[in-house]
Structures are given as C-alpha cells and as structure tokens.
Design an enzyme around this catalytic site. Structure first.
Site, PDB file in Angstrom:
ATOM      1  N   HIS A 328      34.341  38.741  32.445  1.00 35.19           N
ATOM      2  CA  HIS A 328      35.443  38.891  33.388  1.00 35.19           C
ATOM      3  C   HIS A 328      35.068  38.318  34.750  1.00 35.19           C
ATOM      4  O   HIS A 328      35.902  37.719  35.442  1.00 35.19           O
ATOM      5  CB  HIS A 328      35.838  40.362  33.524  1.00 35.19           C
ATOM      6  CG  HIS A 328      37.109  40.590  34.273  1.00 35.19           C
ATOM      7  ND1 HIS A 328      37.133  40.917  35.609  1.00 35.19           N
ATOM      8  CD2 HIS A 328      38.408  40.520  33.877  1.00 35.19           C
ATOM      9  CE1 HIS A 328      38.387  41.054  36.012  1.00 35.19           C
ATOM     10  NE2 HIS A 328      39.188  40.820  34.983  1.00 35.19           N
ATOM     11  N   CYS A 329      33.806  38.472  35.137  1.00 30.56           N
ATOM     12  CA  CYS A 329      33.347  38.000  36.451  1.00 30.56           C
ATOM     13  C   CYS A 329      33.358  36.477  36.580  1.00 30.56           C
ATOM     14  O   CYS A 329      33.483  35.948  37.683  1.00 30.56           O
ATOM     15  CB  CYS A 329      31.927  38.480  36.724  1.00 30.56           C
ATOM     16  SG  CYS A 329      31.673  40.254  36.598  1.00 30.56           S
ATOM     17  N   ILE A 330      33.214  35.767  35.470  1.00 29.92           N
ATOM     18  CA  ILE A 330      33.104  34.301  35.536  1.00 29.92           C
ATOM     19  C   ILE A 330      34.416  33.610  35.184  1.00 29.92           C
ATOM     20  O   ILE A 330      34.451  32.396  35.010  1.00 29.92           O
ATOM     21  CB  ILE A 330      31.972  33.779  34.631  1.00 29.92           C
ATOM     22  CG1 ILE A 330      32.279  34.034  33.153  1.00 29.92           C
ATOM     23  CG2 ILE A 330      30.631  34.404  35.032  1.00 29.92           C
ATOM     24  CD1 ILE A 330      31.322  33.326  32.189  1.00 29.92           C
TER      25      ILE A 330
END
Length: 340
Positions: A328-330
């Site tokens: 989700h962060c990338i």
C-alpha cells in the site's frame, strides 16, 4: 508507483527491492493500468524489469513511497478529477524524519498531476497518504500517533487538523485510533494497522500474544472501533487479521545497506512493522504482501472471504518491508475521471 534505488535504504543497491516492485507492478497491471516514475539513471533498468504494458515515466524523487509523497485524488459528483498536494517532510522533517533532503519528493504530487492533466489543490497541511483511510461515504480513520505528532504540524490543534481533512477530502466523520503498528518508522500510519474493506467494514491487524507489544495497540484500536459510528451513523463491523511472526533485520540484510548520515540506519535485530493490512485494492483484485510466514495462507484466506468479488494475489514483500513499508505504501490509486 515510484522506482526504488537509494542504497542507504534498499540493500545491495536496491537490486532485490526493484525485483519486488516489478512483481507488484505486474500483479496490479493484470487489473488496471500502472505508471511507474523512474529517475533518468534508472529508466533503462526499470524498463527492462517491468512488463511492457506498464508505463515508465522519467520522474525524479528522493525515494519510492508514492502513497506518502504523491497526490490524494478526489472526485466530485460529476466525475471531475482533482488531486490534493499535501505538504511532505519525510515523516517528521528534522525532528525524526527518515532522510534529508526530501526536496524532490515534495514535488512528486505536483508532477503526477501535471502528467495526468488533473487540477491541483495545494493543502496547507503536512500529511502522508498512508496516514489516512477513507470509506468514500464521509468517514476517515487515522491515528493520533501520526497526525498529532508535533513533527508534522506543530502549530495546529486536533480540531484544526480535522478542519483541513474535512475541507480537502469532504469527509464528515473522523475516527481517531491511538498508535500505529509497533515500531512503524512512519510514526504510526493507519494503513499498516487498519483499513476499510468497504463502507461500514474495517480490517484490523492483530496478534493473540499478550506479550507482543502489538497486542495492547491492537486491543486499544479494537475498543475504539467497536464504539465508533461512521458518517452514516453505522456501527463498524470489525474483522481482524493476524500479523506475521516478528520480522527482524538480519546481519546480512543490515550489512547490505549503505550507512549515510541523515538517513535512518538499518540495524541487525531491529523489528520491522510487518502487516497484512498493507495491501492494495485494484479493479477486480487485491494485491497482498507475503512474508514466507505460517500466517501467510490464513491471511490470504481472510482477504478472499472479505473480498469475494476480487481476486486476491499474494506477492513476496520482504524486500519492500526492509525499506520501511509495504505494498500500500508504494502505490497510489487514481480514480477514472468522467472525461476519460
């Protein structure tokens, strides 16, 4: 997405992380178009590693966390698309931030909006995209640990921060959780702890071990979620997903990261903030992190139960986790505009 390359965060010159990012991009590209921003010196390498149908665009950045430095897209009632460009200070600036400088990251949202020909709202608030989740029906969840940290917006009160969230995201109800996942270097991003499965339904990372530091954090979150009402007046249906066993940086992994002053060091024995909640929801799919852990299969089974209309695809994500985040962060989703 953005392409990883800095050797003071990704081990062995980011070679292994790049392969992991390419796997994530390929998995998402099965369901929807993917664009990856890459520096000039890495463009040919990224083009070689990524599938041919993934769009590769030259775009400078300081690192690869597009969820946090990229735009948050919003859509109006007529299907018009715009992007919110939040302030970015590398998760805390000079008071606990993860690297310096962050000047190119601070331009990423604006550049993406230029590429996508989307209008831009410049918000007077330091905020990373991973620190919020919304349900699309007026409810937002976040953590006190992150949004109330004085290294983000020291001059703003909780009420003032809520006011900006309401103004720029058109939300009505804000649900505050306490801490994020234990030892999360982002300062407690909610996207590693809890997310919306659909309006009225949330998924919370969990552990059954009362001796694990995550146990008290998740119990506190569960208590808050259990009494919360969303913007529509509904009580939330809360599901839990067991975290992987504690993931510690090995001596070999730590030795593969360049030590540079001003960047968070990678030390052997440090615990990483591993969580199955850090997945990406695509059109018809869910791209979920795997950790070569006994909890991997039960986690996939939980996601398949919660997302019966989507194909759940697991991707090995240990190398992404070593950089401080996960799938989700990338990634950052862009809704389809009515004019497209």
């Amino acid at each position: 997405m953005l392409w990883p390359e800095r050797p003071d965060n990704w081990r062995l010159g980011a070679v292994l992380a790049q392969r992991a990012f390419a796997q994530v991009a390929a998995a998402i590209a099965r369901f929807e178009p993917v664009m990856v921003g890459v520096s000039a010196r890495q463009w040919l390498n990224a083009r070689r590693l990524l599938p041919p149908h993934v769009r590769v665009v030259e775009l400078s950045s300081n690192d690869a966390w597009v969820r946090d430095c990229g735009p948050t897209f919003v859509v109006d009632d007529r299907g018009g698309l715009r992007g919110v460009d939040w302030g970015f200070n590398a998760w805390g600036g000079l008071q606990g931030g993860l690297y310096f400088p962050w000047d190119q990251d601070a331009l990423v949202a604006r550049k993406i909006l230029e590429i996508e020909r989307a209008d831009r709202y410049a918000a007077p608030l330091v905020l990373e995209g991973g620190s919020i989740h919304v349900d699309g029906q007026g409810t937002l969840i976040t953590t006190e640990e992150c949004l109330l940290n004085p290294n983000r917006n020291p001059g703003l009160s909780r009420a003032e921060i809520e006011g900006y969230l309401r103004e720029y995201l058109n939300v009505e109800k804000i649900i505050w959780l306490g801490q994020g996942v234990y030892n999360d270097e982002t300062g407690g991003h909610v996207d590693n702890l809890c997310c919306f499965v659909q309006p009225g339904v949330v998924l919370l990372t969990w552990t059954d071990d009362p001796d694990d530091p995550q146990y008290a954090i998740s119990r506190d979150a569960l208590e808050r979620l259990s009494v919360a009402l969303d913007a529509q007046g509904r009580r939330l249906e809360v599901h839990t997903i067991h975290q992987p066993n504690p993931v510690l940086i090995t001596e070999e992994e730590a030795a593969g990261v360049d030590a540079i002053e001003g960047t968070l060091p990678r030390r052997a024995g440090d615990r990483l903030a591993a969580s199955y909640v850090n997945f990406y929801i695509a059109n018809g799919g869910v791209i979920a992190p795997l950790f070569d852990d006994p909890h991997d299969e039960p986690a996939l089974a939980t996601l398949r139960e919660l997302f019966p209309d989507r194909e759940v695809v697991g991707v090995p994500a240990h190398e992404i986790l070593l950089g401080g985040g996960n799938i989700h962060c990338i990634t950052q989703q862009q809704p389809l505009a009515a004019s497209v």
